[in-house]
Design a protein around this motif. Structure first.
Motif, PDB file in Angstrom:
ATOM      1  N   THR A 298       4.155 -53.265  24.351  1.00 51.53           N
ATOM      2  CA  THR A 298       4.247 -53.659  25.756  1.00 51.53           C
ATOM      3  C   THR A 298       5.076 -54.928  25.914  1.00 51.53           C
ATOM      4  OG1 THR A 298       2.150 -52.593  26.315  1.00 51.53           O
ATOM      5  CG2 THR A 298       2.909 -54.337  27.786  1.00 51.53           C
ATOM      6  N   ALA A 299       4.877 -55.879  25.026  1.00 52.19           N
ATOM      7  CA  ALA A 299       5.672 -57.108  25.070  1.00 52.19           C
ATOM      8  C   ALA A 299       7.158 -56.804  24.888  1.00 52.19           C
ATOM      9  CB  ALA A 299       5.191 -58.081  24.008  1.00 52.19           C
ATOM     10  N   LYS A 300       7.469 -55.887  23.994  1.00 55.99           N
ATOM     11  CA  LYS A 300       8.871 -55.502  23.780  1.00 55.99           C
ATOM     12  C   LYS A 300       9.458 -54.914  25.052  1.00 55.99           C
ATOM     13  CE  LYS A 300      11.835 -52.811  20.683  1.00 55.99           C
ATOM     14  NZ  LYS A 300      11.868 -51.912  19.486  1.00 55.99           N
ATOM     15  N   LEU A 301       8.696 -54.077  25.737  1.00 56.85           N
ATOM     16  CA  LEU A 301       9.161 -53.488  26.991  1.00 56.85           C
ATOM     17  C   LEU A 301       9.377 -54.563  28.049  1.00 56.85           C
ATOM     18  CD1 LEU A 301       9.746 -50.923  28.680  1.00 56.85           C
ATOM     19  CD2 LEU A 301       7.313 -50.942  29.314  1.00 56.85           C
ATOM     20  N   MET A 302       8.470 -55.538  28.110  1.00 58.62           N
ATOM     21  CA  MET A 302       8.621 -56.634  29.065  1.00 58.62           C
ATOM     22  C   MET A 302       9.915 -57.398  28.818  1.00 58.62           C
ATOM     23  SD  MET A 302       4.707 -58.103  29.269  1.00 58.62           S
ATOM     24  CE  MET A 302       5.168 -59.460  30.363  1.00 58.62           C
ATOM     25  N   ALA A 303      10.203 -57.658  27.559  1.00 54.37           N
ATOM     26  CA  ALA A 303      11.434 -58.382  27.225  1.00 54.37           C
ATOM     27  C   ALA A 303      12.661 -57.562  27.614  1.00 54.37           C
ATOM     28  CB  ALA A 303      11.454 -58.714  25.740  1.00 54.37           C
ATOM     29  N   GLU A 304      12.638 -56.271  27.342  1.00 51.53           N
ATOM     30  CA  GLU A 304      13.777 -55.408  27.671  1.00 51.53           C
ATOM     31  C   GLU A 304      14.027 -55.356  29.170  1.00 51.53           C
ATOM     32  OE1 GLU A 304      12.682 -51.701  25.965  1.00 51.53           O
ATOM     33  OE2 GLU A 304      13.230 -52.271  23.904  1.00 51.53           O
ATOM     34  N   LYS A 305      12.979 -55.363  29.953  1.00 52.98           N
ATOM     35  CA  LYS A 305      13.109 -55.248  31.404  1.00 52.98           C
ATOM     36  C   LYS A 305      13.210 -56.602  32.110  1.00 52.98           C
ATOM     37  CE  LYS A 305      10.937 -50.739  32.164  1.00 52.98           C
ATOM     38  NZ  LYS A 305      12.064 -50.219  32.982  1.00 52.98           N
TER      39      LYS A 305
END
Length: 460
Positions: A298-305
């Motif tokens: 989820t953290a990775k997705l937050m960074a990507e977005k």
């Protein structure tokens, strides 16, 4: 002349300022020079080379130059006129003013428990919030972002000098579904929860797309800078488990679409778990408050977005230790332990994945006095430089104001004078009574005990 014989002329010069439409608006800030300073650049994690002179005028930094280049007139800028204030701070540190991105200024002192807080009269809340705001400013927070309770009227009153406090970004009332994190109404059939929230002034409930649209539009019409949505369970709310996911996808999209249409306003979500965080992100929310239980994916997705994260970690320990051990009800203490156990790990995960992290305290009542403890908690797992960035440059990026969070020409003259370098040890900011010697906001000295600073020198 007075139309009445013998009446005094009430337009004499000494009264003219008080005849203005808004007589409380202060005059422009004095032209000032802070000399021989070591200026902190949080974005780079370094000090500017050597000692520098910083000139302030009309509330902005207008010139920064090496002290050795100040010239024959002894100023930081080329001018034949001396500054109103000319101070050498003798090699001590200038830090950008701090930014707290998760406060509740209307969660005021004067009560012992959560139950008492939600019953505090609205007028008393307004009056007591002036104390909260001033104290935040004196701790070095020159800007704050209120995530439920503050209003545009309060922000304007501060900007006009009627109330002393930090620059205020506010969302009006946070939005909650019935039975959600901002619903403190009685649990009975037919309860609308219209005045629900941490207190009467912090949140409002709305259910279904029509109500959600109306609530969002009303808060934006009232001057909200952003909209906050309760997308998951909370510690202090009585009826929702941490694991709950709140609002439907259609309801959240109604909020985020409206915010885009009405000035591209920022949206943020109260959310602890992967499920609630993903629910918010997938439906257009741009920021997450807390996030204690997020996974690496989820953290990775937050960074990507490009989703901002504002953790609030110190508050959980504060809420259960003396003198606040009775603040939460028993069920709240259980939930508090649940989120506290994973908070620091989530912070490390988010940092490691490159999420833009901001500083947040989320304190209530007299706990506000411990607003700086978040620096110490975060520094137990992250570097001092990163933690300082949370409260300066990162926060400025999220708030969308490039004049915040830096000491540079054209930026707000919001600065702190410190006798220690927070880039080396950010916990010095947790002891303002020891290390903070002046708070400057908009080029004005809000507090000043420089004469007690070793080596201090003033030349006027």
């Amino acid at each position: 002349m007075s139309p009445f014989p013998g009446s005094p002329d009430k337009t004499r010069d000494s009264l003219l300022p008080k005849l203005a439409l808004k007589p409380w608006i202060p005059a422009q800030a004095a032209r000032s020079v802070l000399r021989d300073a070591r200026v902190i650049d949080p974005a780079k994690g370094t000090l500017l080379d050597g000692l520098v002179d910083v000139t302030m005028e009309d509330g902005l930094v207008v010139d920064i130059r090496p002290s050795e280049d100040r010239g024959s007139v002894g100023l930081g800028v080329d001018s034949g006129d001396p500054p109103d204030i000319d101070i050498s701070i003798s090699g001590n540190f200038l830090c950008p003013g701090l930014i707290d991105c998760h406060v509740h200024v209307s969660a005021v002192p004067g009560v012992k428990t959560m139950a008492e807080l939600v019953q505090t009269p609205e007028e008393l809340i307004h009056l007591r919030s002036t104390y909260v705001l001033r104290e935040m400013l004196l701790r070095g927070f020159t800007t704050v972002r209120d995530t439920g309770g503050a209003t545009k009227a309060l922000a304007v009153a501060i900007s006009e000098g009627l109330i002393e406090g930090p620059r205020l970004f506010q969302c009006g009332k946070a939005l909650s579904q019935t039975g959600g994190h901002a619903d403190f109404g009685p649990a009975k059939s037919g309860n609308t929860g219209c005045c629900g929230g941490h207190s009467q002034s912090l949140g409002r409930t709305c259910d279904g797309v029509p109500q959600v649209l109306k609530a969002t539009r009303e808060e934006l019409k009232g001057g909200a800078d952003f909209i906050k949505v309760m997308c998951g369970g909370g510690v202090a709310s009585p009826t929702d488990a941490i694991e709950t996911v709140q609002f439907t996808a259609e309801e959240i999209r109604a909020i985020t679409t409206t915010c885009k249409q009405m000035g591209n306003k920022h949206t943020t979500a109260h959310a602890y778990t992967d499920a609630s965080v993903l629910h918010a992100i997938e439906n257009g929310v741009r920021g997450i408050e807390h996030g204690n239980l997020i996974s690496r994916e989820t953290a990775k997705l937050m960074a990507e977005k490009g989703i901002f994260l504002t953790p609030t970690l110190a508050c959980y320990g504060i809420m259960v230790r003396p003198p606040f051990e009775d603040f939460l009800p028993p069920e709240g203490k259980v939930k508090n332990e649940q989120v506290m156990a994973r908070g620091l790990e989530a912070l490390k995960i988010a940092d490691g994945e490159g999420v833009t992290i901001c500083y947040g305290s989320d304190l209530l009542t007299s706990m506000h006095a411990l607003q700086t403890e978040e620096f110490t908690v975060r520094s137990s797992v992250l570097s001092s430089t990163k933690v300082l960035q949370h409260a300066t440059t990162n926060a400025a990026i999220m708030l969308g104001d490039p004049k915040l969070g830096h000491i540079a020409e054209g930026c707000y003259a919001d600065m702190l004078v410190l006798d220690a370098n927070p880039l080396e040890d950010v916990t010095v900011l947790d002891y303002p009574e020891k290390h903070l010697f002046a708070v400057i906001q908009g080029g004005r000295f809000v507090s000043n005990r420089l004469d007690s600073l070793e080596g201090f020198k003033a030349a006027q």
